[in-house]
Scaffold this motif. Structure first.
Motif, PDB file in Angstrom:
ATOM      1  N   ILE A 242      38.448-127.820 -13.180  1.00  0.00           N
ATOM      2  CA  ILE A 242      37.809-127.948 -11.874  1.00  0.00           C
ATOM      3  C   ILE A 242      36.518-128.755 -12.033  1.00  0.00           C
ATOM      4  CG2 ILE A 242      36.842-125.602 -12.159  1.00  0.00           C
ATOM      5  CD1 ILE A 242      36.824-125.467  -9.040  1.00  0.00           C
TER       6      ILE A 242
ATOM      7  N   LYS B 177      40.964-123.204  -8.224  1.00  0.00           N
ATOM      8  CA  LYS B 177      41.511-124.565  -8.291  1.00  0.00           C
ATOM      9  C   LYS B 177      43.030-124.538  -8.443  1.00  0.00           C
ATOM     10  CE  LYS B 177      41.785-129.053  -9.155  1.00  0.00           C
ATOM     11  NZ  LYS B 177      41.656-130.046  -8.075  1.00  0.00           N
TER      12      LYS B 177
ATOM     13  N   ALA C 160      38.902-124.680  -3.370  1.00  0.00           N
ATOM     14  CA  ALA C 160      38.099-125.086  -4.521  1.00  0.00           C
ATOM     15  C   ALA C 160      37.338-126.373  -4.226  1.00  0.00           C
ATOM     16  CB  ALA C 160      38.991-125.271  -5.742  1.00  0.00           C
TER      17      ALA C 160
END
Length: 264
Positions: free
Chosen positions: A145, A247, A254
């Motif tokens: 992420i 994510k 996210a």
């Protein structure tokens, strides 16, 4: 289980931060340890602090692709062939995409990605021949992420995940193990040394880094992950770990969350 005692372990990025703490803990566990980084004087300091007589230094520059082949050969002559390679060396970034030169993007890939996979590729044939070997790669939560101001850094970490997932799959039958370690905020100097858009250093501590996990605790969890043969190890606070799962399962949420992060 991966046995560290009496195993030949080659650790990069060993002169400070997570790598320095890993060196101390691996030495204490009885590894035949090779520690590498660019600064010989810092390697000598870490070696002198290790509680072991089986620690050797091997100065390397992960950006110097030409020299890495020779360094990999040299590593195999110190205590015998390398059993565990811990690719921990690397650099970070703190700037916008618009403000970051392509030269900085290339440097991030050369050091973080190509430097690491070069060492793995050079050691891999002997590991396959011996039917044993363990590749440990220290990436980052941004390998899954990413956040603003880390475009090139995150890209290099994503690339490492792609390479080492493939290595694990291709060489499972050769008894080659792969552990990908994803630290979150760890209180090291990584943000001080992070590159801004023109290639100079940021020279300040990020707020998240300042409040991060102590590197000795991070190193202890990495050693545990290696011994347990974990495929992936998420190390950090609850917020970083939750971000990874957000994510994977709720990517739109996210994306909204990372826009609000204070990242530098």
């Amino acid at each position: 289980m991966t046995k560290i005692k009496d195993s030949v372990v080659w650790l990069t990025g060993a002169s400070s931060g997570i790598g320095e703490q890993l060196a101390y803990q691996l030495a204490e566990k009885g590894a035949k340890l090779i520690i590498s980084a660019r600064r010989q004087e810092e390697l000598d300091r870490v070696k002198a602090t290790c509680k072991s007589d089986t620690v050797a230094t091997l100065k390397i520059d992960l950006e110097d692709a030409f020299s890495l082949t020779q360094k990999a050969k040299e590593a195999g002559t110190i205590f015998g062939e390398v059993d565990i390679l811990i690719n921990n060396g690397g650099i970070s970034q703190r700037d916008t995409i618009l403000n970051t030169s392509l030269d900085v993007d290339r440097k991030l890939m050369d050091v973080n990605y190509f430097g690491s996979i070069t060492l793995s590729k050079k050691l891999l044939p002997i590991m396959v021949q011996r039917k044993q070997g363990h590749h440990v790669i220290v990436t980052s939560t941004v390998g899954i992420i990413n956040t603003p101001f880390r475009s090139g850094y995150g890209a290099s970490k994503h690339a490492l995940h792609g390479f080492y997932d493939a290595l694990r799959a291709e060489h499972h039958d050769d008894n080659i193990k792969v552990t990908i370690v994803l630290p979150g905020y760890i209180k090291t100097n990584i943000s001080y040394n992070a590159l801004i858009g023109d290639g100079s250093k940021q020279n300040k501590m990020d707020p998240g880094q300042e409040k991060g996990m102590p590197p000795e605790k991070c190193a202890r969890l990495i050693v545990k992950a290696i011994e347990s043969n974990k495929h992936e190890a998420y190390i950090g606070g609850l917020k970083e770990k939750m971000g990874i799962y957000l994510k994977r399962f709720w990517p739109k949420a996210a994306a909204k969350a990372v826009r609000k992060l204070r990242v530098t």
